[in-house]
Design an enzyme around this catalytic site. Structure first.
Site, PDB file in Angstrom:
ATOM      1  N   GLY A 113       0.777  -0.978   0.066  1.00  0.00           N
ATOM      2  CA  GLY A 113      -0.013  -0.185  -0.154  1.00  0.00           C
ATOM      3  C   GLY A 113       0.702   1.268  -0.126  1.00  0.00           C
ATOM      4  CD  GLU A 114       0.005   4.834  -3.274  1.00  0.00           C
ATOM      5  OE1 GLU A 114      -0.421   5.752  -3.056  1.00  0.00           O
ATOM      6  OE2 GLU A 114      -0.139   4.507  -4.714  1.00  0.00           O
ATOM      7  N   GLY A 174       1.560   7.933   3.520  1.00  0.00           N
ATOM      8  CA  GLY A 174       2.280   9.411   3.620  1.00  0.00           C
ATOM      9  C   GLY A 174       2.967   9.623   2.083  1.00  0.00           C
ATOM     10  CG  MET A 175       7.065  10.491   2.469  1.00  0.00           C
ATOM     11  SD  MET A 175       8.235  11.517   3.065  1.00  0.00           S
ATOM     12  CE  MET A 175       8.698  10.776   4.523  1.00  0.00           C
ATOM     13  N   GLY A 176       5.624   7.752   0.826  1.00  0.00           N
ATOM     14  CA  GLY A 176       6.036   6.713   0.145  1.00  0.00           C
ATOM     15  C   GLY A 176       5.150   5.423  -0.244  1.00  0.00           C
ATOM     16  CB  VAL A 202       5.158   0.489   2.208  1.00  0.00           C
ATOM     17  CG1 VAL A 202       5.935  -0.538   3.121  1.00  0.00           C
ATOM     18  CG2 VAL A 202       5.466   1.817   2.845  1.00  0.00           C
ATOM     19  CE  LYS A 249       7.758   5.942   3.620  1.00  0.00           C
ATOM     20  NZ  LYS A 249       7.583   6.314   4.644  1.00  0.00           N
ATOM     21  CG  ASP A 257       3.522  11.198  14.368  1.00  0.00           C
ATOM     22  OD1 ASP A 257       2.711  11.470  15.172  1.00  0.00           O
ATOM     23  OD2 ASP A 257       3.175  10.621  13.388  1.00  0.00           O
TER      24      ASP A 257
END
Length: 801
Positions: free
Chosen positions: A39-40, A42-44, A46, A62, A155
Site C-alpha cells: 500500500g501507500e 504518507g510520502m512513500g 511500501v 519504501k 510523532d
C-alpha cells in the site's frame, strides 16, 4: 484485503499484488524480489520484499511515490532515511540498505517488523500493569537513544511502537521517523521547514509546544510528553483528551485545549468509563477497584509529570521517565512525588518485607538504647498515640453499629417488624446524643448519615444532622478546613431542597467564597459548592444568575475532568434544565439526550441520576410542544421511580406532577386530577404545606378543576395558593406570577374584565415565565379579553423579545 503496519509507521491497506516498478527490478533490485505492494502511506510506496543475497530474509522497502518527488518531499524522505540509519538500538527498527532509482527517487530497505501496536499487544495478552510498565520503559530507552543521536521523533503514538516476539520475548520497536527533527545538525542538505500555521503530528499525542503555529520551538521533551500520553492510554485504556473533540477542532482550538486543559488523573479516569471499566481492568488481569488503587499515587504522579504543560516541569529526558517507572517497579520512591519521610519509609518497607519483619523483633530489644534519640522517641510516641486513637475510634464505630442493628434483635423488636428507616432513625438519635464519641468521629458519621437522609428525600432530618456536624467541625477544625466546607455546602443543599432559602443563601455564598480562597476558583470542591449555590438561585427564581453559574461550572469540569466525566455530565444536565425553563427548548433537548445516553451507558437505565435526566428530557420535549412523546417519557420515569425510590420520594412526586401536566396539555383533565390529588396529599404530609413542590401540586389541581368547569373550587385553591406564595417566596416570585396569571383567566371567564387585566399586569411585572407569557394571546381562558385594547397591549408586550 487487510491492514499491515510496517516500520514506516503507517497502517496500510493491502490489496492485489501490483506490477513492480520497472526501473526498480531492472536496475536497483537485483538483490531483492518484490513480493507484493503493501500500500501507500504518507510520502512513500511500501513493498514487502525478499532479499535474496547475501542472506535470505523478508524486508520492507519504501520508495517515494510517483508524482511526489518534489524538493520538500525528497528532503523529508531523506531525513527519515538518515534518521533511521543513525540508530542502532533493539527498540528502534533498523535501516538495512538505501539508494536511488535511475529517476533519482530515493528508497531505503528496512527491517520488516511483523508486529502489532503496543496497546493492542498489551490488551491481547492481558498484560498486567507492571508488565505494561516494563514494556514502556524499553520504549523510553529506544527514544533516549534517538535523542542521543540528535533526533526528535515528534510523532510517537501506539501505531508507531510495534511489538514483535523475538526468542519468545516481547520486543518493542519504535518506527516512522518521517517527521523527525534534528536537534543539533540537519538530517538533510536541503532545508526542511514546517509551513507556518500548520500542525504536524497526531493531535491525541501532540505536546502543547508542538501544536504552536511555528512548530520550531521544540526539544526532546516533546517526545517525553507523547510517551506520557501513551502511558496514560496503556494504564487506563483511554486517552486523556477526547479524540473526537481534538480532531474536529480548529488548529487554534486544538492549541488552546493542549495548552490550557488539564488531564484527569488516570486513577479517576476509570470512574468515567462506566461498564467499560471492568473490561479494561480484565485486559490488565485485575478488577476495576484494584486497578484504580494501583494507579492512585505513584502512577498518577509519573504520568501527569510526563504530561506537564510546562515542559520545564516534565521529565528532562526519556531516560528520566524510564528510571521513575523502574523505581516504581522496584518499590522505590519516585521523583514525581514529594520526598516525604513517611513516603520513603513506606517504600523501604515494601522493598524489604522479610528483613523488616526480622528487624522489628530485634528493634524491640534495642529500643532501650534509643532513649538518647529524643526526636525519634517523640515521633514514636505520637505514632503510638495516633494508633491508639484510631483503634479506639474503630472500637466506638463498632459499638455504634452494633447498637444500630440491635434494634432488629427479637429482644429489642418484641415481635414488631423493623424497617431500614427505623434503623436509620435509631442511628441518627444515637449520634445526636454523642454517647462519649470523639467529636471528629461524631461529626464524620453525622455527615454520612445526613447524606443518607438527603438521598432519601428527607431534607429536614438531613439538615438537622448537617447542622450539628458543621457546628462540631467549625469548632474543632476551623471554618476554612476542607471537611468543614464540604459539610457546609451539603447543609446548604439540604436547606435548598427543603425550600429554606433564607437560611441557604448566606451559608452557600460564604462557603463558595471560602472555598475559592482555600482551594482556588477552579477546584472540584469549589465547583461543587458553586453548583449548590446555582441550585439555590434557580429555586429563588433568579434564573440569569443560575445560568451564569451553571455555565461556569460546566466549563470548569470539562477542563478538569473531561467532557464525558459523570460530574461534567451532571453540570450539562443542570444547564439544560435551566435552558428548558427559559424557552431554549431545542438546545436543551439536545443536551439532555446526551446526558440520558451517557448516564444509561455509565450508570444503568434505573439509576436515580439517569431517571433525573429522563425527567428533564420529558420537560424539554413537553415545552417543545410534543405532549404525546413527553407523556411516554414521564410514564416510564414514574414507573421506575415508584419502584426504585418509592411512591413518596420527592423525585417520584415530581415526575407524577409532570405526567399530570402533560395530560393537561392534551385536554385530559379528568385523568390528570387524581394524579394531582395523590401528589398533593403526599407532599402536604411529607414536605409540608408551604413547600414549593406542594405549591405546584395545588396549582396543577386548580388547573384541572378549572378545565372541568369547577371554577369556584379552582379559584378558592388559587387564591389560597397566591397568599402562601407571597408569604413564603416573596410577592414577586415567578411562582406567584403564575398564580396571578391563572386567577386572571378565572376572572376573565366570569366576566370580571378589570380584575383580569390588573392580575395580568401584575404577573408580567412579577417575572411571569416567558413560555407562558408568549402564549397569552392564544390562551383559551383569556378568550373573553380578546379585542380589548389593554389586553392586546399586554399580550404584544409579552411576545416582544
Amino acid at each position: 484485503m487487510g491492514e499491515v503496519t510496517l516500520s514506516t509507521g503507517e497502517t496500510l491497506t493491502t490489496g492485489e499484488p501490483r506490477e513492480p516498478l520497472p526501473e526498480l527490478i531492472q536496475v536497483t533490485f537485483d538483490r531483492y524480489r518484490l513480493v507484493t505492494s503493501l500500500g501507500e502511506g504518507g510520502m512513500g510506496e511500501v513493498w514487502l520484499a525478499e532479499q535474496v543475497e547475501p542472506i535470505r530474509r523478508r524486508v520492507a522497502l519504501k520508495v517515494i511515490k510517483t508524482g511526489m518527488d518534489t524538493r520538500e518531499v525528497v528532503a523529508r524522505f531523506e531525513s527519515e532515511r538518515q534518521a533511521l540509519a543513525m540508530m542502532d538500538h533493539p527498540a528502534i527498527a533498523k535501516v538495512l540498505d538505501a539508494g536511488k532509482t535511475p529517476e533519482g527517487r530515493p528508497y531505503f530497505v528496512m527491517e520488516y517488523v511483523d508486529g502489532i501496536s503496543i496497546t493492542e499487544h498489551c490488551d491481547q495478552h492481558r498484560l498486567s500493569t507492571s508488565e505494561r510498565l516494563e514494556l514502556l520503559a524499553e520504549v523510553c530507552d529506544g527514544v533516549q537513544h534517538a535523542h542521543q543521536k540528535a533526533v526528535i521523533h515528534r510523532d510517537l503514538k501506539p501505531s508507531n511502537i510495534l511489538v514483535t516476539t523475538i526468542d519468545g520475548k516481547a520486543q518493542p520497536k519504535v518506527i516512522d521517523f518521517g517527521i523527525a527533527k534534528a536537534i543539533g545538525n540537519p538530517l538533510s542538505d536541503r532545508a526542511l521547514l514546517t509551513e507556518v500555521g500548520a500542525v504536524i503530528g497526531t493531535p491525541e499525542y501532540m505536546s502543547p509546544e508542538q501544536a504552536d503555529s511555528t512548530g520550531q520551538d521544540i526539544d526532546t521533551r516533546t517526545d517525553v510528553y507523547s510517551l506520557g500520553v501513551i502511558l496514560y492510554q496503556m494504564l487506563t485504556g483511554d486517552l486523556p483528551f477526547s479524540s473526537k473533540e481534538l480532531r474536529s477542532s480548529s488548529n487554534e482550538n486544538l492549541r488552546r485545549i493542549l495548552r490550557e486543559r488539564e488531564p484527569g488523573r488516570p486513577s479517576l479516569r476509570l470512574s468515567t468509563l462506566g461498564g467499560d471499566a471492568e473490561r479494561i481492568a480484565s485486559e490488565r488481569s485485575t478488577d476495576a477497584d484494584s486497578l484504580a488503587r494501583q494507579l492512585a499515587g505513584d502512577l498518577d504522579a509519573i504520568t501527569l509529570k510526563a504530561m506537564e504543560k510546562d515542559r520545564s516541569r516534565r521529565y528532562g529526558t526519556a531516560t528520566g521517565l524510564a528510571e521513575d517507572i523502574r523505581r516504581y517497579l522496584r518499590h522505590e520512591p519516585v521523583l514525581a512525588r514529594p520526598p516525604s519521610r513517611t513516603y520513603r519509609a513506606r517504600k523501604w518497607l515494601r522493598r524489604h518485607r522479610v528483613g523488616a519483619s526480622v528487624s522489628a523483633g530485634v528493634g524491640v530489644l534495642l529500643l532501650a538504647f534509643a532513649v538518647s534519640t529524643t526526636v525519634q522517641s517523640r515521633r514514636t510516641a505520637r505514632e503510638r498515640d495516633r494508633a491508639n486513637h484510631e483503634a479506639a475510634a474503630a472500637g466506638r464505630v463498632s459499638d455504634f453499629l452494633t447498637r444500630m442493628f440491635n434494634v432488629s434483635d427479637p429482644s429489642e423488636a418484641r415481635g414488631n417488624s423493623i424497617t431500614a428507616r427505623e434503623i436509620l432513625d435509631r442511628a441518627a438519635t444515637d449520634l445526636e446524643t454523642g454517647r462519649g464519641m470523639d467529636p471528629g468521629l461524631q461529626a464524620r458519621m453525622m455527615d454520612t448519615v445526613g447524606g443518607v437522609y438527603a438521598n432519601l428525600g428527607l431534607y429536614p432530618r438531613a439538615a438537622s444532622l448537617f447542622e450539628k456536624a458543621l457546628e462540631i467541625r467549625r469548632r474543632t477544625l476551623g471554618p476554612d478546613h476542607p471537611d468543614t466546607l464540604r459539610t457546609a455546602y451539603k447543609l446548604g443543599a439540604a436547606y435548598t431542597r427543603g425550600a429554606r432559602y433564607t437560611e441557604a443563601d448566606p451559608l452557600l455564598v460564604d462557603t463558595v467564597a471560602r472555598s475559592e480562597r482555600v482551594h482556588g476558583p477552579r477546584h472540584l470542591e469549589t465547583l461543587t459548592a458553586m453548583n449548590n449555590l446555582a441550585n439555590l438561585r434557580l429555586g429563588q427564581g433568579r434564573r440569569k444568575e443560575a445560568e451564569g453559574l451553571y455555565r461556569k461550572i460546566l466549563e470548569g469540569r470539562r477542563q478538569l475532568l473531561g467532557p464525558e466525566h459523570l460530574e461534567t455530565i451532571t453540570a450539562l444536565n443542570n444547564l439544560a434544565l435551566i435552558l428548558t425553563d427559559s424557552g431554549s427548548d431545542k438546545e436543551a433537548e439536545a443536551m439532555l439526550r446526551e446526558v440520558v445516553e451517557t448516564r444509561r451507558r455509565a450508570l444503568g437505565p434505573e439509576h436515580p441520576d439517569t431517571l433525573a435526566a429522563m425527567n428533564n428530557l420529558g420537560l424539554a420535549v413537553r415545552n417543545a410542544g410534543r405532549a404525546a412523546e413527553a407523556e411516554t417519557i414521564f410514564r416510564q420515569t414514574v414507573e421506575i421511580r415508584r419502584r426504585i425510590l418509592g411512591p413518596e420520594h420527592p423525585d417520584t412526586l415530581g415526575s407524577v406532577s409532570n405526567l399530570a401536566n402533560t395530560l393537561m396539555d392534551q385536554q385530559r383533565a379528568v385523568e390528570a386530577e387524581p394524579l394531582y390529588r395523590e401528589t398533593l396529599e403526599i407532599e402536604r404530609r411529607v414536605l409540608g404545606p408551604d413547600h414549593p413542590h406542594t405549591f405546584l401540586a395545588v396549582m396543577g389541581l386548580a388547573g384541572a378543576l378549572s378545565d372541568q368547569g369547577h371554577l369556584r373550587e379552582a379559584e378558592t385553591l388559587d387564591r389560597e395558593l397566591l397568599g402562601a406564595q407571597r408569604r413564603v417566596l416573596g410577592p414577586e416570585s415567578p411562582q406567584a406570577a403564575m398564580s396571578e396569571y391563572n386567577l386572571a383567566g378565572l376572572a376573565a371567564r366570569t366576566a370580571r374584565t378589570r380584575e383580569a387585566l390588573d392580575l395580568l399586569r401584575q404577573s408580567m411585572a412579577h417575572h411571569l415565565p416567558k413560555p407562558i407569557a408568549r402564549q397569552m394571546g392564544q390562551d383559551p381562558d383569556l378568550a373573553p379579553l380578546r379585542g380589548n385594547p389593554e389586553f392586546e397591549a399586554i399580550s404584544a408586550r409579552a411576545r416582544a423579545p
